[in-house]
Design a protein around this motif. Sequence first.
Motif, mmCIF file in Angstrom:
data_model
loop_
_atom_site.group_PDB
_atom_site.id
_atom_site.type_symbol
_atom_site.label_atom_id
_atom_site.label_comp_id
_atom_site.label_asym_id
_atom_site.label_seq_id
_atom_site.Cartn_x
_atom_site.Cartn_y
_atom_site.Cartn_z
ATOM 1 N N SER A 14 0.836 -1.211 0.000
ATOM 2 C CA SER A 14 0.000 0.000 0.000
ATOM 3 C C SER A 14 0.863 1.250 0.000
ATOM 4 O O SER A 14 0.529 2.250 -0.653
ATOM 5 N N ALA A 15 1.984 1.212 0.729
ATOM 6 C CA ALA A 15 2.862 2.379 0.807
ATOM 7 C C ALA A 15 3.615 2.608 -0.494
ATOM 8 O O ALA A 15 4.078 3.726 -0.758
ATOM 9 N N TRP A 16 3.758 1.569 -1.314
ATOM 10 C CA TRP A 16 4.433 1.689 -2.610
ATOM 11 C C TRP A 16 3.482 2.134 -3.710
ATOM 12 O O TRP A 16 3.913 2.427 -4.819
ATOM 13 N N SER A 17 2.203 2.157 -3.418
ATOM 14 C CA SER A 17 1.181 2.339 -4.444
ATOM 15 C C SER A 17 0.853 3.816 -4.667
ATOM 16 O O SER A 17 1.397 4.703 -4.015
ATOM 17 N N GLY A 18 -0.097 4.039 -5.570
ATOM 18 C CA GLY A 18 -0.599 5.390 -5.786
ATOM 19 C C GLY A 18 -1.505 5.870 -4.670
ATOM 20 O O GLY A 18 -1.837 7.056 -4.611
ATOM 21 N N GLY A 19 -1.927 4.953 -3.792
ATOM 22 C CA GLY A 19 -2.727 5.347 -2.638
ATOM 23 C C GLY A 19 -4.160 5.707 -2.946
ATOM 24 O O GLY A 19 -4.895 6.151 -2.063
ATOM 25 N N THR A 20 -4.592 5.494 -4.187
ATOM 26 C CA THR A 20 -5.972 5.792 -4.549
ATOM 27 C C THR A 20 -6.894 4.697 -4.029
ATOM 28 O O THR A 20 -6.540 3.516 -4.065
ATOM 29 N N VAL A 21 -8.053 5.088 -3.539
ATOM 30 C CA VAL A 21 -9.024 4.127 -3.017
ATOM 31 C C VAL A 21 -10.337 4.271 -3.778
ATOM 32 O O VAL A 21 -10.848 5.372 -3.959
ATOM 33 N N TRP A 22 -10.849 3.139 -4.250
ATOM 34 C CA TRP A 22 -12.127 3.142 -4.969
ATOM 35 C C TRP A 22 -13.227 2.934 -3.935
ATOM 36 O O TRP A 22 -13.518 1.803 -3.531
ATOM 37 N N LEU A 23 -13.782 4.047 -3.463
ATOM 38 C CA LEU A 23 -14.852 4.018 -2.461
ATOM 39 C C LEU A 23 -16.055 4.755 -3.048
ATOM 40 O O LEU A 23 -16.263 5.950 -2.815
ATOM 41 N N PRO A 24 -16.844 4.061 -3.844
ATOM 42 C CA PRO A 24 -17.932 4.716 -4.574
ATOM 43 C C PRO A 24 -19.048 5.210 -3.667
ATOM 44 O O PRO A 24 -19.236 4.732 -2.546
ATOM 45 N N ASN A 25 -19.770 6.200 -4.196
ATOM 46 C CA ASN A 25 -20.965 6.748 -3.547
ATOM 47 C C ASN A 25 -20.626 7.472 -2.245
ATOM 48 O O ASN A 25 -21.459 7.537 -1.328
ATOM 49 N N SER A 26 -19.425 8.031 -2.163
ATOM 50 C CA SER A 26 -19.008 8.735 -0.957
ATOM 51 C C SER A 26 -19.602 10.137 -0.900
ATOM 52 O O SER A 26 -20.107 10.661 -1.899
ATOM 53 N N ARG A 27 -19.478 10.770 0.258
ATOM 54 C CA ARG A 27 -19.966 12.137 0.390
ATOM 55 C C ARG A 27 -19.140 13.100 -0.458
ATOM 56 O O ARG A 27 -19.647 14.134 -0.891
ATOM 57 N N HIS A 28 -17.895 12.756 -0.738
ATOM 58 C CA HIS A 28 -17.073 13.603 -1.602
ATOM 59 C C HIS A 28 -17.595 13.558 -3.035
ATOM 60 O O HIS A 28 -17.604 14.573 -3.730
ATOM 61 N N GLU A 29 -17.997 12.384 -3.465
ATOM 62 C CA GLU A 29 -18.543 12.235 -4.811
ATOM 63 C C GLU A 29 -19.815 13.069 -4.950
ATOM 64 O O GLU A 29 -19.998 13.784 -5.946
ATOM 65 N N ALA A 30 -20.669 12.992 -3.949
ATOM 66 C CA ALA A 30 -21.914 13.768 -3.985
ATOM 67 C C ALA A 30 -21.626 15.266 -3.963
ATOM 68 O O ALA A 30 -22.241 16.048 -4.698
#
Length: 546
Positions: free
Chosen positions: A46-62
Amino acid sequence: MAGPAAHYDVVVLGSGAAGLTAAVRAAAGGARVGLFEKAATVGGTSAWSGGTVWLPNSRHEAKAGFADSRQDVVTYLLSLSHGLMERSLVEAYADTAPEVAAWLEDNTPVVFEVLAGMSDYHPEHPGGKREGRSLECALFPFDKLGEWAARVTVGWQLTGEFCMSESSLGRKAPHGLPAAELARRKIRDERGAGQALIGRLLKGCLDRGVLPQTECRGVRLLTGDDGVTGVLIEGADGPFEARARGGVVLAAGGFEHDPKLVRTFLRGPLERAVSVPTNTGDALRMAMRAGADLATMREAWWVATIDVEVPGRGQVPWQVNSERTRPHSIMVNDDGVRFTNEAANYNALGNAFHVVDVARFAYVNHPAWLLLDDHFASRYGLAGFRPPAPAPGWLTQAATIGELANKIGVPAGALRATVARWNTHAAGGADPDFHRGESHHDRAWGDPAFGYTPQATIGPLDTPPFYATRVRCGALGTKGGPRTDVDGRVLDVDGAVIGGLYAAGNAMGSIMGMTYGGHGGTLGPGLVFGYLAGRHAAVRSRPGRR
């Protein structure tokens, strides 16, 4: 003989995103948590990754104005299932993802924002979206971690100097970050990408008194009348037992670095693993010994790789993700012909490497070649190389396509015909052979200077010199592991719950089957099922539990 036992309410094995989420959620539920990491540093892949998380339908998306719904999420994922997804787990994920995003922000230092411009990996499928479901963490000052700042693992490709929204995939810094801004970030050691995600989750654990214990490898589960009661751990000072009243959460990664397990379970070649080397299947073996049922064992998070030399690291596998999606590049097999849409998402691309010609009984597209011209090399560079620097040893250079073919050992006539056909189609901005550039995903991963047009990914190979490098099938990690229920509880071969045993992240049989929902499709489920497992284990640890 094992040393004195240590007693906890919940034991978590692994300090990647899934393990840290499980630990902080269990601690927030009042549990005393033992967090153990096999490596000397924390964070895992996880620390080597882009750190993006696919968390659909979040309050940020709305808040950003993107319409989404639980039903759209379920419809989208099941449209990609091919019978390999379990609907109950997909529904649990769709139900819990918004809650996890909000809970982490409300109870830990995690701060998310929408990764602008990034679509689902199959946005044209029912329920798919062009933007909004992928979140990333804001920059995090590592000086807040004290001594732990130096104990987070750092990879060789994404080192945290920038967020993914500031990379060529994002839209925040299309011309790169100014030197002054990079210098400013060094003052407080501000990091983005996977470093930001792990840094924030780690700080959440530290704030609740959960300190990772490193160089501690889980070896064998301890069992009693009530199921799993702890784990035998090999520590730096010898073996000891970590007892767990509520249960053990397996979040110690997959098995991609164990050749025997790879050979036994995976459906196609995996020649390079771009993950931490400690992912050798410890969690899988412990679960199998406990009678766990298994799921998604044939699959991995596939990715195309090239071998490059990195100072201080030697030869390492380098992911070619955005590189192969940009114009003025194609991939060919050893027959000198194209065989796929090079701009497809990296997990889907893995399927092209696994094609077998039944007459030759050979993987005809693996290994392959990535071809590019001087226009590409000068504008985009590749793994640190950019003209007028001399081509490194891992990159073959030639003045003509025919000469390049001879140097890499593919039929010259076939390669010249392939390039000529590609260039003719590129002039018209289309790829009738493999449909490159038709999906919004392909265009989003291309050159942002061309916007969301086919030209963002389609361009001719017409500017000498020409270059080629070997491409091999790699993986970010494996997807197979113990089958779980909707709370992350591991199930045995008869479908019954193994009391006190949980799994999350790549130590769990993935809910994604053979697919990848979108940017962060690995980390998103890791966070969700780490959260569910940690919450359930904390409740189970309370006196009078059922």
